[in-house]
Design a protein around this motif. Sequence first.
Motif, PDB file in Angstrom:
ATOM      1  N   THR A  83       0.805  -1.215   0.000  1.00  0.00           N
ATOM      2  CA  THR A  83       0.000   0.000   0.000  1.00  0.00           C
ATOM      3  C   THR A  83       0.837   1.264   0.000  1.00  0.00           C
ATOM      4  O   THR A  83       0.565   2.210  -0.750  1.00  0.00           O
ATOM      5  CB  THR A  83      -0.939   0.003   1.226  1.00  0.00           C
ATOM      6  N   GLY A 143      -4.966   0.527  -0.273  1.00  0.00           N
ATOM      7  CA  GLY A 143      -4.725   1.494  -1.334  1.00  0.00           C
ATOM      8  C   GLY A 143      -5.965   2.253  -1.728  1.00  0.00           C
ATOM      9  O   GLY A 143      -5.933   3.477  -1.905  1.00  0.00           O
ATOM     10  N   VAL A 192      -4.135   6.243  -8.224  1.00  0.00           N
ATOM     11  CA  VAL A 192      -4.030   5.018  -7.427  1.00  0.00           C
ATOM     12  C   VAL A 192      -4.369   3.805  -8.283  1.00  0.00           C
ATOM     13  O   VAL A 192      -3.720   2.759  -8.192  1.00  0.00           O
ATOM     14  CB  VAL A 192      -4.955   5.090  -6.194  1.00  0.00           C
ATOM     15  N   THR A 213      -1.616   0.936  -8.971  1.00  0.00           N
ATOM     16  CA  THR A 213      -1.940  -0.435  -8.583  1.00  0.00           C
ATOM     17  C   THR A 213      -1.807  -1.376  -9.774  1.00  0.00           C
ATOM     18  O   THR A 213      -1.310  -2.501  -9.650  1.00  0.00           O
ATOM     19  CB  THR A 213      -3.376  -0.511  -8.013  1.00  0.00           C
TER      20      THR A 213
END
Length: 245
Positions: free
Chosen positions: A18, A197, A226, A230
């Motif tokens: 994260t 996250g 994000v 990711t």
Amino acid sequence: MSEFNEFDQQGSVPGKDTGSIISHAFEMYKGVILYAIVAMIIYVIGDSILQSITGFNSWNIAEEIRDTDGNVSNFRSYYSPGLSLYYSFSSILGALLSPLYVGLIYIINKYNTKSTVEFSDLFIGYRQNFVNILIYSLIAHVVLRIALAMCGIPFFFVFPFFLLGYPILLFENASATEAMGKAYNIAKDNYGTFLGGSFLGLILSFCGVFACCIGIIVTGSFITAVMYSTYCAFLGKPRQIVFKQ
């Protein structure tokens, strides 16, 4: 028409944790902040038109959140005239504007790989895989809206399963069902990281509400960074999209 070219690119990739994902997303977002602001301004304009039609003012909710330090249990705005009508059409508006988030993800990838960014890149979602983006967004909005209606808390536990959908739709040219299935399977196997996250990404995206509400224009699109970070962490640097002339 577009095709995908796979080649060695410059650009950073975060670790599968994260902290690394959020840090990477923050660095990416700083580099595309002006495009993020433009995307949010377009969304705010569309949302304002919808509110003027329905008679509901969603900014009242933002002000109440700021004034009550996030305590949503007794919001007066929940009983505002036009609320039901507004929420009935807001999912449609969100779906129609979702290609802007896809475009922002594309711009973030260009920034990460040191490619030249053009303003028209923000609208790539309306040219690349638009129908599937629209279908996916409608489904996601309905599911997340239901989760949000259940006291709000389930929303944070459901959202991680949709975190990779938009990047998969863009970079892999997937169908809506393929994107949903792949995003779900990856999130399921790495749920702790995805939950952390997405939770921090949503909080940071929403924090602009506390800056006289208008700050949401600056922070609101952070969650797209994000999503991109990711994707990089778990699926590698995206393939470059090349449009045929």
